[in-house]
Scaffold this motif. Structure first.
Motif, short mmCIF file in Angstrom:
data_model
loop_
_atom_site.label_atom_id
_atom_site.label_comp_id
_atom_site.label_asym_id
_atom_site.label_seq_id
_atom_site.Cartn_x
_atom_site.Cartn_y
_atom_site.Cartn_z
N ARG A 1 0.78 -0.84 -0.16
CA ARG A 1 -0.03 0.01 -0.27
C ARG A 1 0.93 1.52 0.03
O ARG A 1 0.11 2.00 -0.43
CB ARG A 1 -0.48 0.44 1.00
N GLY A 2 1.95 1.62 1.07
CA GLY A 2 2.64 2.02 0.62
C GLY A 2 3.63 2.50 -0.68
O GLY A 2 3.63 3.73 -1.16
N LEU A 3 4.27 1.07 -1.02
CA LEU A 3 4.54 1.85 -2.76
C LEU A 3 3.63 2.06 -3.83
O LEU A 3 3.93 2.69 -4.30
CB LEU A 3 4.53 0.33 -2.88
N SER A 4 2.15 1.20 -3.22
CA SER A 4 1.65 1.87 -4.36
C SER A 4 0.60 3.49 -4.53
O SER A 4 0.13 4.22 -5.80
CB SER A 4 0.31 0.48 -4.88
N LEU B 1 -3.88 -10.97 -8.52
CA LEU B 1 -2.50 -11.57 -9.63
C LEU B 1 -3.22 -11.11 -11.19
O LEU B 1 -2.61 -11.81 -12.21
CB LEU B 1 -2.77 -12.78 -9.72
N ARG B 2 -5.10 -10.92 -10.94
CA ARG B 2 -5.52 -11.74 -12.19
C ARG B 2 -5.41 -9.39 -12.56
O ARG B 2 -5.92 -9.69 -14.20
CB ARG B 2 -7.25 -11.43 -12.20
N SER B 3 -4.54 -8.21 -11.97
CA SER B 3 -4.51 -7.31 -12.58
C SER B 3 -3.88 -7.22 -13.78
O SER B 3 -3.07 -8.80 -13.75
CB SER B 3 -3.91 -6.39 -11.27
N ARG B 4 -4.49 -6.50 -14.58
CA ARG B 4 -3.49 -6.90 -16.13
C ARG B 4 -1.91 -6.60 -15.86
O ARG B 4 -1.24 -6.74 -16.70
CB ARG B 4 -4.07 -5.53 -16.87
N GLU C 1 4.09 2.35 -13.96
CA GLU C 1 3.24 3.63 -14.38
C GLU C 1 2.73 3.51 -12.45
O GLU C 1 1.81 2.52 -11.86
CB GLU C 1 2.19 2.69 -15.04
N PRO C 2 1.63 4.23 -12.54
CA PRO C 2 0.70 4.62 -11.05
C PRO C 2 -0.54 3.77 -11.55
O PRO C 2 -0.69 3.75 -11.86
CB PRO C 2 0.35 5.97 -10.93
N VAL C 3 -0.42 2.88 -10.07
CA VAL C 3 -1.58 1.78 -9.88
C VAL C 3 -3.26 2.92 -9.36
O VAL C 3 -3.00 3.71 -9.48
CB VAL C 3 -1.55 0.65 -9.10
N LYS C 4 -4.25 2.12 -10.14
CA LYS C 4 -5.17 2.59 -9.46
C LYS C 4 -5.31 2.89 -8.10
O LYS C 4 -5.38 2.02 -7.42
CB LYS C 4 -6.48 1.67 -10.09
N ARG C 5 -5.92 3.88 -7.34
CA ARG C 5 -5.89 4.08 -5.66
C ARG C 5 -6.83 3.29 -5.57
O ARG C 5 -8.06 3.54 -6.12
CB ARG C 5 -6.15 5.72 -5.53
N ILE D 1 6.53 1.98 -7.75
CA ILE D 1 6.67 0.20 -8.38
C ILE D 1 5.67 -0.41 -8.11
O ILE D 1 4.75 -0.18 -6.28
CB ILE D 1 7.91 -0.66 -7.45
N ASN D 2 4.54 -0.71 -8.70
CA ASN D 2 3.82 -2.26 -8.60
C ASN D 2 4.57 -3.12 -8.18
O ASN D 2 4.42 -3.87 -9.36
CB ASN D 2 2.66 -1.81 -9.75
N LEU D 3 3.97 -3.45 -7.18
CA LEU D 3 4.20 -5.07 -6.35
C LEU D 3 2.88 -5.66 -6.90
O LEU D 3 3.41 -6.92 -5.51
CB LEU D 3 5.21 -4.51 -5.94
N ASN D 4 2.79 -6.25 -7.59
CA ASN D 4 1.17 -6.47 -6.61
C ASN D 4 1.63 -8.35 -7.21
O ASN D 4 0.94 -9.50 -6.94
CB ASN D 4 -0.29 -6.47 -8.69
N LEU D 5 2.67 -8.71 -8.40
CA LEU D 5 3.41 -10.15 -8.46
C LEU D 5 3.12 -10.62 -6.96
O LEU D 5 3.28 -11.54 -6.57
CB LEU D 5 3.70 -10.43 -9.64
#
Length: 192
Positions: free
Chosen positions: A31-34, A92-95, A101-105, A179-183
């Motif tokens: 959350r902090g990163l995104s 994981l299912r996010s595109r 790029e900035p992620v959706k808030r 950085i988006n660390l979704n994976l």
């Protein structure tokens, strides 16, 4: 009621637990990163509230019921596991599994509920609280209930502050994107 020596030992043990990798502190870091420091603080505070839920439950017997009733234990365990898997799959299912790029808030309400449910629905947290806190309680020093609540509230505060600080340490990329660390975050939540 609390001896200084035991309280210092307990605090040190709690701090070691707070910095140990797990789904809740990684959630706060993500959350902090995104989304920045405020989102990390909200996530950290909600994890602390989830720990507090287990402290109150342990103090007043719900965790003991979960421990002695296999059916209740497995229902809580399945609910917690299903929630963590759902969070992992959702991430994981996010595109964009990895993006600069900035992620959706997300709203602070969503962050608050996600952090709380992640901690409160994890039966390992309840079992841990039930096994850990009583090791520091001394019936000769007064009310066991007051000691359980006192130590538990302190653990929840340390958790909330620690996770907030970990998540608030933002990594920014050139140009202001984060950085988006979704994976990583999604796979850790699904495995927890």
């Amino acid at each position: 009621m609390f001896t200084l020596e035991v309280f210092v030992t307990y605090t040190f043990a709690c701090l070691l637990l707070v910095i140990s990798p797990g789904p809740d502190n990684l959630l706060a870091i993500g959350r902090g990163l995104s989304q920045g420091r405020l989102a990390a603080v909200v996530s950290g505070l909600s994890s602390g509230a989830g720990i507090l839920f287990h402290v109150v439950a342990a103090t007043f017997g719900l965790t003991l019921l979960i421990q002695t009733s296999e059916v209740v234990f497995y229902v809580v365990k399945l609910l917690g596991a299903a929630y963590l898997i759902w969070l992992g799959i959702k991430v994981l299912r996010s595109r964009n599994l990895f993006s600069l790029e900035p992620v959706k808030r997300q709203s602070l309400k969503v962050i608050l509920s996600t952090g709380f449910l992640s901690a409160a629905l994890n039966p390992k947290s309840g079992m841990f609280v039930l096994a850990f806190i009583p090791q520091f309680v001394n019936p000769n020093l007064g009310s066991v209930t007051i000691q359980m609540l006192g130590y538990g509230v302190w653990f929840a505060v340390l958790t909330a502050v620690g996770f907030s600080l970990m998540g608030g340490s933002r990594l920014s990329c050139p140009g202001g994107s984060e950085i988006n660390l979704n994976l990583c975050q999604g796979s850790i939540l699904a495995q927890a």
